[in-house]
Design a protein around this motif. Structure first.
Motif, short mmCIF file in Angstrom:
data_model
loop_
_atom_site.label_atom_id
_atom_site.label_comp_id
_atom_site.label_asym_id
_atom_site.label_seq_id
_atom_site.Cartn_x
_atom_site.Cartn_y
_atom_site.Cartn_z
N LYS A 849 0.84 -1.25 -0.56
CA LYS A 849 -0.16 0.27 0.32
C LYS A 849 1.25 1.19 0.13
O LYS A 849 0.97 1.75 -0.84
CB LYS A 849 -0.85 0.37 1.05
N ASP A 850 1.75 1.79 0.95
CA ASP A 850 2.70 2.78 1.20
C ASP A 850 3.31 2.93 -0.10
O ASP A 850 3.85 3.76 -1.19
CB ASP A 850 4.03 2.76 2.39
N VAL A 851 3.72 1.66 -0.90
CA VAL A 851 4.58 2.28 -2.15
C VAL A 851 3.65 2.04 -3.26
O VAL A 851 4.05 2.27 -3.98
CB VAL A 851 5.14 0.90 -2.67
N ALA A 916 -2.65 4.83 8.78
CA ALA A 916 -1.61 3.58 8.75
C ALA A 916 -1.76 2.48 9.25
O ALA A 916 -1.16 0.87 9.00
CB ALA A 916 -0.37 4.60 8.11
N LEU A 917 -0.95 2.58 10.49
CA LEU A 917 -1.08 1.76 11.85
C LEU A 917 -2.36 0.68 11.68
O LEU A 917 -2.42 -0.36 11.41
CB LEU A 917 -1.26 2.71 12.69
N LYS A 918 -3.27 1.57 11.00
CA LYS A 918 -4.76 0.62 10.98
C LYS A 918 -4.94 -0.05 9.82
O LYS A 918 -5.28 -1.41 10.09
CB LYS A 918 -5.94 0.29 11.68
N ARG A 919 -4.16 -0.26 9.34
CA ARG A 919 -4.15 -1.14 7.78
C ARG A 919 -3.31 -2.46 8.62
O ARG A 919 -3.50 -3.13 7.69
CB ARG A 919 -3.11 -0.61 6.59
N MET A 1028 0.26 11.70 1.17
CA MET A 1028 0.65 10.25 1.17
C MET A 1028 2.20 10.73 1.22
O MET A 1028 2.64 9.70 1.32
CB MET A 1028 0.54 11.03 -0.97
N MET A 1029 2.67 11.80 1.19
CA MET A 1029 4.22 12.21 1.69
C MET A 1029 4.04 10.92 3.46
O MET A 1029 5.72 10.53 4.10
CB MET A 1029 4.69 13.40 2.39
N THR A 1030 2.98 10.61 4.29
CA THR A 1030 3.67 9.86 5.51
C THR A 1030 3.30 8.84 5.14
O THR A 1030 4.11 8.00 5.51
CB THR A 1030 2.16 10.06 6.26
N ALA A 1031 3.24 7.89 3.99
CA ALA A 1031 4.03 6.93 3.32
C ALA A 1031 5.29 6.56 2.96
O ALA A 1031 6.15 5.83 3.45
CB ALA A 1031 3.36 6.08 2.02
N ILE A 1035 8.47 5.01 4.48
CA ILE A 1035 9.22 3.89 3.44
C ILE A 1035 10.86 4.68 3.96
O ILE A 1035 11.62 3.86 4.11
CB ILE A 1035 8.72 4.43 2.18
N PHE A 1036 11.39 5.75 4.30
CA PHE A 1036 12.09 6.54 5.11
C PHE A 1036 12.50 5.81 6.33
O PHE A 1036 13.71 5.62 5.93
CB PHE A 1036 12.54 7.83 4.78
N MET A 1037 11.55 5.01 7.02
CA MET A 1037 11.37 4.86 8.49
C MET A 1037 11.99 3.49 8.29
O MET A 1037 13.24 2.88 9.15
CB MET A 1037 10.69 4.53 9.26
#
Length: 1326
Positions: A849-851, A916-919, A1028-1031, A1035-1037
């Motif tokens: 999802k994030d990608v 996002a955490l709930k996904r 979307m930048m939270t995705a 990914i940076f994390m």
């Protein structure tokens, strides 16, 4: 203070709904402190997943009954027909109002034309009318249209994901083999998401006809028929281009989707087997494998994003071309061009451009994607289902509170008898003769989905209460037999089952929860029964060692447990239900001999006495104690085309003594020819086994730990606060360094400057042309010059717009590809501790999802926002240039604007992070469900797992819908601020007509009023960009995860990114390994306990060492220390070299390993055996022959090129282990580690393998961890591990001379003491 529960939208009044004021409490909370999930409103009951899934499934089933090929599109349309009719009406109302706005603008602009007679009062009245028009339009467009369409899209997505999950729970084993976990996850995330994204654009398609009709009428009345037709012609010239691009998008999406499925599938496999991958030193190989797929995928996605950017760019190109055509047409017809006509035309093209070039253009881009996604989902929904499962749309009534507490059955009286129904019964026995039969096969053949049968012509009748043992060589159909009883496979012939079934799988399935939850598996808690299961499954001692006993959280896939512990927890779950039929698939292979004897005597024979038990086993020394033995074998069958297939069959059904009398090959049953000696030993063993229960302390019931005191399961880390602006720079700089940002800014701004300049030039030229109409000769000459200049400026603007799209996409595309690869490599380089403590759903969420958000959604929304923001910034600058008095109210409005945006972002970013955490739990739940599907279905738990899915989906939905509503909250307020800006600008411009240039004033009015039409889209894209930048942030994390030790020693460091830069090391020359005071613990917490304590030993060159001990004693932990999977304390040396001074790949590639968990990934058999293509076919076939697999592989289609399914799903567990053994034989290392490598093979095959190992690795040092004592009895020395300590280390024959030794007891428990003693004595003399 936490917000009071209850969804305020349900009870909000009309004014609160229109203004989204019902969200004010959550925004207030988010700006006072960091928002938490407790602040999120409960889900709107109308959007509960259970309800929406049930309604859509009813419609789908109805369509399926009517049509052989049901249409998912028709199903969705029929389900939401009423909503669509309402939306048609409201969207058309808004469209009519929007199309009349340019008329008001034109009337106001005409006030600046000296030739037009209009009073100031009339101009103000037109301005006031424009204000009212905008207010009504915003209220209707915000809540009645855009938000409700978003809600409809969310409802469809929720229903589709629920339907896909329900289908996944019912799909056949054959269909599962054709569809990977990655594909199913993509269906539920990316494909369903695209359908949701299209729905808001559907409203635009519904009102397009109204927009065109009203626009045509208004334009015809203002500028004439020819100019109107020309404007429409230009706009519609872009439609075929957009349609063609839509087809390109469809092609790109069709080709990219399978690659995305493959990428996610490989990453899923990679995480499942990460420990084995690290031991093999295959991180770079998997990195290369994923990157190879990623490169192909990203090329399609790059062109796809570029195509979308071009479609969006038409919104800016169309007005330029339209104005050019308009002026050219007027010049050609020699008609006068009025400045008011230019302003009206620009304003009208702005309205039509939004509809056609942005909304319709995006629709053309999305529709092909959605068509492809619908086809994929529809194909999945039409897949074959398990026939015995219910197909109606009834959904178990489990409340969210019950699911949240994980007490599914014993707290809900409505579902207490869920295990009471015999859902597996094929036919109910009727005759007296049949009533004594629990399982009946009559000429039954079954298959796993292929056209050929895996099991053929089986006849078997199992009486109630009978204990049946099923034995046979690898891949003879033992597991297939059990799966057939479970009705998991397609079959022909008669199959009768009388009674519920309990099932223990060969590969233990452990889900992320505590031990009690894994055993109960949502069934009512019976403490006495649970106590019996724990004691009979030999878990008492383990629970005493665990810090939280039964409430110890075992982690995803049971990573906190040893292999034997996982097997026994899996076994305890199967027997806890007290079902009348128990299927046990080789439960004794993963445990030591003492534990196996305890389980067989105390559990299988005593606790389960009276139940029908079918035991698949390789522990053949228990065969004399079963009622009957089913001996299975294989044969090669050929069809008419001479295609050979290996099928399983039953060769004998008899008692143990009858098999001996029939002369069945005794070695096949693991029985030596010295039968008398074995029988004598068996009697001793039986007497010894009977006393085991006295030696083992009974499990004392633990004091129940309170719910809030139990250890918490993993919670995903979440950043807080606003997004760091540097995140944008870091992301973009990945492409071309720090130059990327200034290049991108210039590329975005330059086209808009040229667009404004060419429009201003055109307006000034038209104005001057009108004033000098009487000076014909001079005007004709100047007019031609002005036209050529204007034409050049227009063409330059078009080229810059196209170049802007190309530069933007290239920079963002490259940055996304690089970030994905960095995150992947950082993940592969993370220490094992990370994978042991983080669920697989988190990783899959990042790389699916994030990608997807980063690749496909972020470029589009960012490009839209950047273009529109620059456009509206230019509008404000034009207003200030036209009327500098506007600076004063502009400052106030700008401050209010920025405050509102910041007020919103403070809360919305936290909303998106929580969403996002709930996904991640949804992803973990899907993965766990698919990996344990057979167990779930066997235990009749489908309804429970579906209800859990609904609960997790509802938890996500309440966050998602609140976020969607918050976006409209912001859009509505910013729209009113923009209205205020527009009205103030209009009123000030009207009031100061005499001191303002008519051309600048008119152009400013056009621009500022066009802001109203597109601001909501701009705001939507801005908020989407931020979120979307939270995705990207997540990914940076991953990209910044701390790595384990270097792959190569620092002084020999090479390019770690090159897969070929690191080759097998020859560090180990003699094969001497030494441990010096080695200690190890998995948890870095200083207060945590050590698993290994002061372990010291040294081996001799080419020595064969057997490692034995009780389950959980720490045998496999020695390997963890040796391979540095966890960094140990103390010194470990290989041939005198400290392992901590070696690079991880130098170390790990120096040691061959045959692991306990077999690693096979979705590739050809050749790639699985030889991933670096180092060996010839002859060498590969020779290795297969040595592990007894050549016959089977030769009979398969493709031979070495046969496709291995995900996780080796089309091979038996024994075959998977043998392939890993063959892989080890191909290497030429001086050191070999074998970790329970032959646990799942029959003893005949095991004996042959042991001979092969002795021959092949005669000049190697071998460490063998084994539960089968006979496999290590001829070792040079045996190492006995107990509670993490080395307690005995000597020759087997020496240890067997000491009755007080632990090894003596272990051998005694096998029931074959004399035989093993003789073998140890023979080994001593060699």
């Amino acid at each position: 203070m936490v917000i009071k529960k209850g969804n305020p939208e349900v009870e909000a009044n009309i004014f609160s709904l229109l203004s989204f004021h019902w969200l004010q409490k959550v925004f207030g909370a988010g700006n006072r402190r960091t928002l938490t999930e407790d602040d999120i409103y409960p889900i709107n009951p109308n959007f509960q997943s259970e309800r929406l899934t049930g309604l859509l499934e009813q419609q789908w089933l109805w369509e399926s009954q009517k049509n052989k090929n049901p249409s998912l599109v028709v199903t969705i349309l029929k389900r939401h027909l009423f909503s669509l009719i309402v939306f048609v009406f409201t969207t058309n109302c808004e469209a009519v109002l929007r199309c009349t706005a340019p008329l008001f603008v034109a009337k106001i602009a005409s006030y600046f034309d000296p030739k037009v007679e209009m009073t100031e009062k009339t101009a103000f009245l037109w301005s006031f009318g424009l204000l009212l028009l905008y207010v009504v339009m915003i209220l209707i467009g915000g809540y009645a249209n855009f938000y409700r369409f978003k809600k409809l899209g969310t409802a469809i997505r929720i229903a589709l994901t629920g339907l896909i999950y329900r289908k996944a729970c019912r799909i056949t084993q054959g269909e599962i083999g054709d569809r990977s976990v990655g594909m199913i996850i993509n269906l539920m995330t990316n494909d369903a998401q695209r359908i949701e994204e299209l729905i808001p654009f559907a409203g635009i398609l519904l009102n397009l006809s109204s927009v065109l009709i009203v626009s045509f009428i208004v334009m015809h009345n203002q500028i004439g028929i020819y100019a109107t037709l020309a404007g429409f012609l230009v706009m519609f010239l872009f439609v075929p281009i957009q349609i063609s691009m839509g087809r390109i998008v469809f092609y790109l999406r069709t080709n990219a989707a399978p690659l995305t499925d493959s990428r996610v599938k490989i990453i899923h496999e990679m995480i499942l087997f990460i420990k084995i991958i690290k031991m093999y030193g295959w991180e770079l190989m998997f990195k290369k494998l994923v990157e190879k797929i990623r490169l192909k995928e990203s090329r399609y996605i790059g062109v796809f994003v570029l195509t979308n950017a071009m479609i969006t760019g038409f919104y800016f190109i169309a007005p330029v071309v339209s104005l050019l055509v308009f002026i050219t047409l007027k010049r050609s017809l020699d008609e006068p061009i009025l400045i008011t006509h230019v302003f009206f035309y620009l304003s009208m093209m702005g309205v039509i451009g939004i509809q056609i070039n942005i909304y319709l253009g995006n629709s053309f881009s999305l529709i092909p994607q959605v068509i492809h996604s619908l086809r994929r989902i529809q194909d999945f929904l039409n897949a074959d289902e398990i026939k015995h499962l219910p197909k109606d749309a009834t959904i178990t009534k489990l409340t969210n509170e019950v699911i949240a507490n994980k007490n599914f059955l014993h707290k809900d009286p409505e579902v207490k008898d869920i295990n009471g129904s015999n859902f597996l019964t094929a036919e109910t026995p009727t005759t007296a003769e049949q009533s004594d039969i629990a399982v009946n096969f009559d000429n039954l053949s079954s298959r796993w989905g292929s056209e050929t049968f895996s099991l053929a012509g089986v006849n078997l009748r199992v009486k109630k209460g009978e204990l049946i043992a099923v034995v046979g060589p690898v891949a003879c159909g033992k597991t297939t037999l059990l799966m057939t009883i479970l009705q998991e496979l397609e079959h022909e012939g008669t199959l009768n089952i009388d009674g519920r079934i309990g099932f223990s799988s060969q590969v233990p399935w452990i889900f992320n929860g505590n031990i009690e939850e894994n055993i109960l598996m949502n069934r009512p808690l019976d403490k006495d029964r649970l106590k019996r299961c724990i004691e009979s499954c030999y878990l008492t001692g383990d629970l005493e060692l665990f810090p939280n006993g039964l409430y110890t959280v075992v982690g995803e896939r049971g990573v906190q447990l040893s292999g034997g512990q996982r097997a026994r927890v899996n076994l305890a779950r199967a027997v806890y239900g007290e079902d009348p039929i128990i299927l046990l698939n080789d439960p004794l292979s993963a445990v030591d001999s003492r534990c196996a004897k305890h389980i067989f005597n105390k559990l299988i024979k005593e606790q389960l006495s009276g139940k029908t038990r079918i035991l698949v086993t390789h522990a053949t020394h228990f065969l004399s104690e079963v009622d009957r033995i089913v001996v299975m074998d294989t044969e090669v069958a050929t069809d008419g085309d001479d295609n050979a297939e290996v099928v399983g069959k039953i060769s004998h059904i008899a008692t143990y003594s009858e098999l001996l009398l029939k002369g069945v090959e005794l070695s096949m049953l693991g029985v030596e020819k010295k039968v008398k000696r074995i029988r004598t030993t068996s009697k001793i063993s039986a007497e010894f086994g009977g006393g085991i229960g006295e030696e083992i302390s009974e499990w004392e019931e633990e004091e129940e730990i309170k719910e809030d005191e139990r250890p918490e399961e993993f919670k995903e880390e979440k950043k807080t606060g606003s997004l760091d602006i540097l995140l944008y720079f870091r992301y973009l700089s990945l492409s071309f360094g720090y130059l990327a940002v200034p290049i991108l800014i210039i590329a975005m701004i330059a086209p808009q400057i040229l667009i404004i300049f060419q429009e201003q030039y055109a307006v000034s030229w038209v104005d001057n042309r009108a004033e000098g109409v009487n000076k014909e000769a001079e005007i004709v000459s100047q007019d031609e010059t002005h036209y050529k200049i204007y034409l050049g400026l227009a063409c330059g603007a078009i080229l810059l717009i196209l170049l802007k799209s190309l530069i933007f996409v290239f920079i963002v595309y490259r940055a996304g590809r690089i970030l994905h690869d960095k995150a992947l490599f950082a993940l592969l380089r993370s220490p094992m501790r990370y994978f042991d403590t983080h669920p697989i759903g988190l990783v899959i969420n990042r790389f699916s999802k994030d990608v997807y958000f980063m690749d496909e959604r972020l470029p589009g929304v960012t490009f839209d926002f950047a273009q529109l923001f620059i456009l509206y910034l230019a509008s404000v600058i034009l207003i200030v240039i036209a009327n500098y008095w506007f600076i004063i109210p502009l400052i106030v409005l700008t401050v209010l604007f920025l405050y509102t945006v910041r007020y919103y972002l403070t809360t919305s970013i936290e909303m998106r992070r929580i969403e996002a955490l709930k996904r991640s739990p949804i992803m973990s739940h899907i993965s766990a469900t698919l990996s344990g599907l057979t167990t779930i279905r066997a235990n009749n738990q489908i309804d429970i797992y579906e209800s859990t899915h609904y609960y997790l989906r509802d938890e996500h939905t309440r966050c998602w819908m609140l976020f969607e509503a918050s976006t409209e909250w912001l859009a509505t307020r910013l729209d009113f601020i923009t209205i205020a800006t527009s009205v103030l600008a209009t009123f000030l411009t009207v009031a100061l007509r005499d001191v303002i240039s008519a051309s600048i004033a008119g152009l400013a009015l056009v621009y500022v009023n066009n802001m109203i039409g597109g601001l909501q889209w701009c705001v939507n894209q801005y908020t989407e960009t931020e979120n979307m930048m939270t995705a990207v942030e997540r990914i940076f994390m991953f990209a910044e995860l701390p790595p384990e030790a270097p792959l190569e020693a620092p002084d020999r460091n090479k390019d770690q990114g090159n897969c070929h830069a690191i080759t097998d090391s020859n560090v180990v020359q003699k094969g001497v390994i030494e441990f010096r005071n080695v200690k190890l613990k998995y948890d870095p917490d200083p207060e945590s306990d050590y698993i290994l304590y002061d372990l010291s030993f040294i081996t001799k060159p080419c020595e064969k060492i057997g490692i034995v001990g009780r389950t959980g004693a720490g045998k496999s932990t020695i390997l963890q220390a040796l391979f540095r999977m966890v960094e140990p304390e103390g010194d470990i040396l290989l041939d005198g070299m400290l392992t901590r001074d070696m690079g991880l790949h130098e170390l790990r590639k120096s040691i061959s390993i045959i692991p306990q968990e077999s690693l096979l990934f979705s590739e050809t058999l050749r790639v699985n055996l030889d991933p670096f293509t180092e060996f010839s076919d002859e060498y590969l076939w020779d290795a297969l022959e040595k592990v007894e697999l050549k016959k089977y592989i030769s009979a398969q289609t493709g031979g070495l090129e046969m496709t291995v399914q995900e996780g080796g799903g089309n091979l038996s567990a024994g075959q998977r282990q043998l392939l890993c053994l063959a892989r080890a034989m191909l290497k030429d290392n001086k050191f070999l580690v074998i970790d329970e490598a032959t646990a799942n093979v029959d003893e005949k095959t095991d004996h042959l393998i042991q001979q092969t190992l002795r021959q092949k690795f005669s000049d190697c040092t071998v460490l063998t961890i084994a539960h089968r004592i006979n496999t290590i009895i001829d070792s040079h020395r045996v190492m006995v591990i107990d509670a993490g300590r080395l307690v005995e280390f000597d020759k087997p024959a020496v240890l067997l001379q000491r009755p007080d030794s632990i090894f003596y007891d272990l051998v005694k428990e096998t029931g074959m003491f004399d035989v093993l003693l003789e073998q140890a004595d023979l080994a001593l003399t060699r």
